[in-house]
Design an enzyme around this catalytic site. Structure first.
Site, short mmCIF file in Angstrom:
data_model
loop_
_atom_site.label_atom_id
_atom_site.label_comp_id
_atom_site.label_asym_id
_atom_site.label_seq_id
_atom_site.Cartn_x
_atom_site.Cartn_y
_atom_site.Cartn_z
N CYS A 65 0.83 -1.21 0.00
CA CYS A 65 0.00 0.00 0.00
C CYS A 65 0.86 1.26 0.00
O CYS A 65 1.50 1.54 -1.01
CB CYS A 65 -1.01 -0.04 1.14
SG CYS A 65 -2.50 0.88 0.70
N HIS B 253 -4.05 -5.09 0.22
CA HIS B 253 -3.58 -5.64 1.49
C HIS B 253 -3.59 -7.16 1.45
O HIS B 253 -4.58 -7.78 1.83
CB HIS B 253 -4.43 -5.11 2.64
CG HIS B 253 -4.10 -3.69 2.97
ND1 HIS B 253 -3.08 -3.35 3.83
CD2 HIS B 253 -4.58 -2.54 2.50
CE1 HIS B 253 -2.97 -2.05 3.90
NE2 HIS B 253 -3.88 -1.51 3.09
N GLU C 204 -2.33 -9.18 3.43
CA GLU C 204 -2.48 -9.79 4.77
C GLU C 204 -3.96 -10.06 5.08
O GLU C 204 -4.27 -10.78 6.03
CB GLU C 204 -1.82 -8.92 5.83
CG GLU C 204 -2.54 -7.63 6.20
CD GLU C 204 -2.32 -6.48 5.21
OE1 GLU C 204 -1.66 -6.70 4.18
OE2 GLU C 204 -2.82 -5.37 5.47
#
Ligand SMILES: NC(=O)CC[C@H](N)C(=O)O
Length: 352
Positions: free
Chosen positions: A241, A322, A324
């Site tokens: 990001c 993202h 994750e």
């Protein structure tokens, strides 16, 4: 009777119900995510923003600390159609103003048409439209928050995990699940302050340099940009990001502000190499405009903005979304395997 007011840059003042009292200002943005409010509210990338939830009911599965991405709430205020008592009480205990009972569809349309805009909020028994307008007048532009990194980064280095690959994670406002995604895959993660110098980074003897997500304008993270310029080619470099934006800027690229950004958990991303589209979690208001020395490997299907950048020659991989996935689809968790594989293959090459 309304006891909360939102003063918008359009000149409108919107009435609402106070769910957590106080006054606040910030850049008004919206997320379309229908779950993951605990993760979003504790995501440091929302620092200095007022987060509007487009989904109408927020809080229907409670508030649990295990899902937090950091140790506090980062938006300066929260707006929803309906907040449950659990969430309202949590925000009260954190001292973060919150309002509900307004038509968030109107607000989202205003942001889509006018772009992310400043907002002033006054909520509680003494709230007045004038107080909300005064907050709006005092609201700085996101790009003028030149030291926003100091509000979200660790002050001193921290070490997490005990693995074979040493990752230097420059904390520009890192989400906790980026650290845990790396630790779970066998990394030692050195979380370093956002203003780490090249000498301090070298002292960690990392196998990979990783620039985290973070709030505000990537142009305000010059120290991280310097680290990338100094170490690229000697170390593999990764970013998520704001990390992608900083890495691109360091390698001759440019970034620009988007109209209203991407915030949600179902943003489609096309990977050119595999031809696959994956669903991703996103939270960003800036984008890479020119990728500099990097190649665009993934794009957003909705608006063609770069979602993945790569340089095989320099061992660089970055993602705008993202991977994750907290909250959100797990389609792209393999990014962390790819980053650690880059670092391991480098280690082997050097040893030979
Ligand atoms: N989640 C992030 O890292 C956000 C990056 C940057 N602050 C943006 O809004 O584009």
């Amino acid at each position: 009777m309304s006891d909360a007011y939102l003063a918008l840059e359009t000149g409108d003042v919107v009435e609402a119900n106070a769910r957590s009292p106080g006054q606040a200002r910030g850049e008004l943005v919206f997320t379309t995510a229908y779950t993951g409010y605990e993760e979003s509210l504790t995501d440091p990338s929302y620092e200095a923003q007022v987060l509007t939830f487009a989904y109408p009911l927020i809080g229907n599965y409670g508030v649990r600390e295990e899902r937090f991405e950091s140790d506090r709430v980062h938006p300066s205020a929260v707006v929803a159609r309906e907040l449950t008592d659990d969430v309202a009480e949590w925000l009260q205990s954190e001292g973060v103003p919150a309002v509900d009972g307004l038509d968030t569809r109107d607000l989202v349309l205003d942001i889509r048409e006018g772009g992310a805009m400043k907002v002033g909020i006054a909520a509680g028994p003494d709230a007045t439209p004038e107080a909300a307008k005064a907050q709006l007048e005092d609201c700085p532009h996101m790009s003028d928050l030149t030291d926003i990194g100091s509000r979200v980064s660790v002050a001193e280095p921290e070490v997490h995990g005990d693995g074979d690959v040493d990752v230097a994670l420059v904390d520009c406002g890192a989400k906790g699940s980026i650290v845990s995604s790396l630790v779970e895959r066998g990394a030692t993660v050195h979380v370093l302050p956002y203003d780490t110098t090249p000498a301090e980074l070298a002292a960690v003897e990392p196998d990979v340099l990783f620039i985290s997500n973070g709030p505000g304008d990537p142009a305000n993270f010059e120290a991280a940009e310097t680290l990338v310029s100094e170490f690229v080619g000697d170390l593999p470099v990764a970013g998520i990001c704001l990390g992608q934006q900083v890495v691109a800027r360091a390698l001759g690229g440019t970034t620009e502000k988007m109209d209203f950004g991407h915030r949600g958990v179902n943003q489609p991303v096309l990977d050119y190499d595999s031809g696959r589209v994956v669903m991703t979690t996103q939270n960003h208001g800036y984008t890479v405009a020119e990728p500099g020395d990097l190649e665009v490997t993934q794009i957003n299907v909705n608006d063609d903005t770069p979602e993945g950048l790569d340089s095989e020659e320099l061992d660089v991989i970055t993602r705008q979304y993202h991977p994750e996935a907290n909250p959100g689809p797990h389609d792209s968790l393999d990014f962390f395997d790819d980053v650690l594989a880059l670092a391991s293959s480098r280690t082997t090459v050097t040893a030979d």
